[in-house]
Design an enzyme around this catalytic site. Structure first.
Site, short mmCIF file in Angstrom:
data_model
loop_
_atom_site.label_atom_id
_atom_site.label_comp_id
_atom_site.label_asym_id
_atom_site.label_seq_id
_atom_site.Cartn_x
_atom_site.Cartn_y
_atom_site.Cartn_z
N CYS B 79 0.83 -1.21 0.00
CA CYS B 79 0.00 0.00 0.00
C CYS B 79 0.87 1.26 0.00
O CYS B 79 1.58 1.51 -0.96
CB CYS B 79 -0.99 -0.05 1.17
SG CYS B 79 -2.32 1.13 1.00
N HIS B 183 -3.78 -5.24 0.46
CA HIS B 183 -3.24 -5.66 1.75
C HIS B 183 -3.28 -7.19 1.85
O HIS B 183 -4.31 -7.75 2.20
CB HIS B 183 -4.07 -5.06 2.89
CG HIS B 183 -3.88 -3.59 3.02
ND1 HIS B 183 -2.92 -3.04 3.84
CD2 HIS B 183 -4.49 -2.54 2.41
CE1 HIS B 183 -2.94 -1.72 3.74
NE2 HIS B 183 -3.89 -1.39 2.87
N GLU B 185 -2.15 -9.00 4.10
CA GLU B 185 -2.38 -9.42 5.50
C GLU B 185 -3.87 -9.38 5.87
O GLU B 185 -4.26 -9.90 6.92
CB GLU B 185 -1.55 -8.54 6.45
CG GLU B 185 -2.08 -7.11 6.69
CD GLU B 185 -1.76 -6.10 5.58
OE1 GLU B 185 -1.31 -6.51 4.49
OE2 GLU B 185 -2.00 -4.90 5.81
#
Lengths: 259, 205
Positions: B79, B183, B185
């Site tokens: 990001c 993202h 994660e």
């Protein structure tokens, strides 16, 4: 293009999962961490935890829940309930919440939205609003009024005006919860959701009233919502998250189908 | 040691948790000298380009990052971490690290029903094979939250694309650097797969 999201809302009281029906008569329906993990594995797009603990040690209980969920569930996690300050928000973020939801405290002190947005970024601040239908008046031209404290306290504040104010102050998303529809399982309040969604430029999450897959479809199309919040229809095993998403995809909506 | 750059830009803990889930032990790093010894680097971030650049420079992380990349150490930008790795960002009109040739532009959309930031799940379609994207198929969706997007100068750097009114680069690779606009994660199983691939990557393409 973006997919429509299915979001499960878990009300947590004293570290246990509770389901509120019209905000009263909450009963224990299980372990929030276990439920969250099961929904995640079944394709849930996002999780919202709402802390409805009344006791004074609420903060630490909730932080523990958030921390264990965040280490097992790798989708966006949003937490609300009793957030009154930037430090409440940052504690939850450190515990693993992606987004924080503000509600009553922001109605009482709107600058809370500005402060949280400046501290953790607009995209991580969700303004959650509890709304009830009223006769339109000069003070409440939209015919929808903001209520706080779990739906008990009407504020003589127009819901549409509050949504616009929240957006201007830096909220990155809105949860629009109809307390008239909440717990009825008769469908979301479509007119309210469409009114707010077509008036703001931030995503709107519809909440309150989901009982059947058709209700989600209706609010994601006619209601113009970006996401649909579900609770009891999945908590009691009536529907699986994956069933809802498959249904919505069959109806022609773009959904995330590989997980 | 795998180091996660800590420069006061967002939720590093969620990156660390996801790394742990795929068996990658990572530590936070806020110091340039420590970063010089990294074997693998994750460069996450949310927030604004201007303050991120100041914070990186203040901690000496900018120079150290240049050095580890010259040595071929694998780096994963996520990001904002990816965005400040290009030459320039329209956000606060900020000159950025220049690790990857190109610029970062704001979404300027004609369609009024599309919202900015681009937030939610969207498809990532790989257009060039890369070890870190192994097992990611067209149709797999990842979680995005951003108002700016990368526009690499060299077309070969674009590893995957995503549509939001127009197509933009959602994964970028340049030597031992790979960056994702989404993202991993927060992107469920496919996100963890990407992190596991990164954990095993030697930095060669």
């Amino acid at each position: 293009m973006l997919s429509k999201r299915v979001i499960a809302c878990l009300d947590v009281r004293d570290g246990r999962l509770a389901k509120s029906i019209k905000f009263v008569d909450t009963k224990d329906i299980g372990d929030p961490v276990e439920k969250a993990r099961a929904y995640y594995l079944d394709g849930l797009d996002e999780l919202v935890f709402y802390d409805i603990t009344a006791s004074s040690d609420r903060r630490s209980i909730m932080l523990d829940v958030v921390e264990s969920v965040a280490s097992q569930v790798f989708i966006p996690l949003s937490v609300g309930g009793g957030i009154r300050s930037v430090s409440d928000a940052t504690d939850l973020r450190l515990a693993g919440a992606e987004k924080i939801n503000v509600n009553s405290a922001a109605v009482q002190r709107p600058a809370l939205i500005d402060e949280c947005a400046a501290a953790i970024g607009n995209q991580n601040v969700v303004l959650s609003m509890d709304v009830r239908r009223v006769e339109p008046t000069q003070a409440l031209p939209s015919g929808y009024e903001i209520v706080i404290n779990g739906g008990r306290q009407p504020m003589q504040m127009d819901a549409l005006a509050w949504a616009l104010d929240g957006e201007r102050r830096g909220a990155g998303e809105l949860v629009v919860n109809s307390i008239d529809a909440d717990g009825t399982k008769e469908g979301y309040e479509i007119a309210l959701t469409a009114l707010i969604s077509s008036s703001v430029r931030i995503p709107v999450i519809a909440s309150g009233g989901a009982g059947k897959p058709e209700h989600l479809h209706q609010v994601l199309t006619e209601g113009k919502a970006d996401a649909a919040l579900v609770a009891s229809m999945v908590h009691y095993g009536e529907y699986r998250v994956s069933d809802l998403k498959e249904y919505l995809q069959r109806q022609g909506l773009k959904m995330r189908m590989s997980w | 040691m795998t180091l996660i750059l800590d420069y006061e830009a967002g939720n590093l803990a969620s990156v660390k948790r996801a790394c742990k889930e795929v068996g990658l032990d990572a530590e936070f790093c806020a110091d340039g000298d420590q970063l010089r010894h990294a074997e693998r680097v994750i460069f996450p971030g949310v927030g604004a380009a201007g303050s991120a650049m100041r914070s990186l420079a203040h901690r000496g992380l900018d120079e150290a990052l240049r050095e580890v990349i010259l040595r071929g150490v694998p780096v994963l930008g996520i990001c904002l971490g990816l965005q400040v790795s290009l030459d320039h960002s329209e956000e606060n009109d900020t000159p950025t690290l220049g690790l990857i040739p190109g610029r970062v532009r704001r979404f300027n959309l004609d369609r009024t029903d599309l919202k900015v930031p681009h937030m939610g799940w969207n498809e990532v379609v790989p257009c060039r094979p890369h070890p870190v994207l192994a097992g990611i198929d067209p149709g797999d969706e990842f979680y995005f939250v951003h108002a700016y997007y990368t526009d690499p100068k060299v077309a070969d750097c674009v590893l995957a694309r995503t549509e939001y009114e127009h197509s933009f680069a959602s994964a970028v690779g340049y030597n031992s650097y790979i960056g994702t606009q989404f993202h991993p994660e927060k992107s469920g199983r496919v996100g963890l797969r990407l992190l596991a691939n990164f954990a095993a990557w030697d930095g060669q393409c």
